[in-house]
Scaffold this motif. Structure first.
Motif: not given
Length: 298
Positions: A87-99
């Motif tokens: 599914r699409d990630c939420t902005p928060e999830e994407e930010a956490e993974q990018r970090q």
């Protein structure tokens, strides 16, 4: 639940496993060849090998390694807790993974360096990604006794001529590569108590014949690693990777002696000629038993 995609782990693991299989017995493989071993009473011997030797680590394995080590672009990946579908990630999830991805950059760089060091160690300090690696290896072989011809034909394949004479008051193995920490042998002649010599030519026979399970594992891991390495390389804008093709093994191994042949696994036994008794083996990809013989020379 947040699922973080780690596809490069598969590629690295597959390449590591493939390299381990090579080190276990497939680093060097014969191509088309003719090999002879003449043993006289008292221990005088002459061994020859004329034909092809394939060093798989200098061909597609190095290319696969480079592709798998290419830096993968960051991609967030999330899945539904119940269906496990992406599914699409939420902005928060994407930010956490990018970090987390950014934080692991240093560790990924260290791992790449470790993998490069391990590959060079396997090849005696030679970097398989270096375009000059094949000629460096050929130069090493030319300065060793017995190698009268060492020509590189590309894609890990060498055309060679080797001939060496001596006395079997010690064990003999072929081939040996200066500086390599370990490499499999095509032929061994082991001196035993009681004046006998045990001859084994396990390395002249393709693993596809003697161990089809190992060949299948190798092929599967190579293909899987190549597929993943290709995907990663494509994301990095690099060329695709194809799995290495196992070299075709086809040749003859002949033993001549004036000693007493105590045992052998030829199809038709020894023939008698001007040089004494002759044992001959025809070897190809369907050969299931490696040549072996026991000869009394004292």
């Amino acid at each position: 639940m947040i699922w973080i995609k780690r596809p490069r782990r598969f590629a690295a693991a597959a390449i590591t496993a493939a390299a381990a299989l090579l080190l276990a017995g497939c680093l060097l493989t014969p191509g088309k060849f003719a090999s002879t071993l003449d043993i006289r009473k008292g221990g005088a011997f002459t061994y020859t090998y004329d034909g092809e030797i394939h060093l798989l680590a200098l061909s597609k394995l190095a290319q696969m390694g480079q592709g798998a080590k290419a830096e993968e672009a960051f991609t967030a990946f999330c899945a539904d807790d119940d269906t496990f579908e992406q599914r699409d990630c939420t902005p928060e999830e994407e930010a956490e993974q990018r970090q987390a991805w950014d934080d692991g950059a240093a560790a990924r760089l260290v791992k790449k360096d470790q993998e490069a060091v391990a590959m060079r160690a396997m090849l005696g300090g030679i970097d398989p990604a270096d375009p000059a690696a094949a000629e460096e290896l050929a130069a090493r072989l030319r300065r060793q006794a017995g190698w009268s011809r060492v020509n590189y034909k590309g894609d890990g394949l060498f055309d060679v001529r080797f001939a060496l004479s001596g006395k079997l008051d010690h064990d003999f193995v072929f081939p040996t590569l200066e500086g390599f920490p370990m490499a499999n042998f095509f032929v061994t002649a082991t001196r035993r108590q009681g004046g006998t010599v045990r001859i084994d030519a396990a390395g002249l026979v393709s693993p596809a014949g003697t161990n089809p399970f190992q060949a299948m594992m190798m092929g599967g891991m190579m293909a899987g690693a190549a597929e993943e390495a290709t995907r990663v390389a494509a994301e990095a804008g690099e060329d695709s990777v194809t799995p290495p093709v196992w070299p075709v093994t086809e040749g003859t191994f002949t033993v001549t002696t004036d000693g007493e042949i105590l045992a052998n696994n030829t199809d038709e036994g020894a023939a008698t000629g001007a040089r004494g008794k002759t044992l001959a083996w025809m070897i190809n990809v369907r050969t299931k038993q490696a040549p072996t013989a026991l000869i009394k020379i004292d």
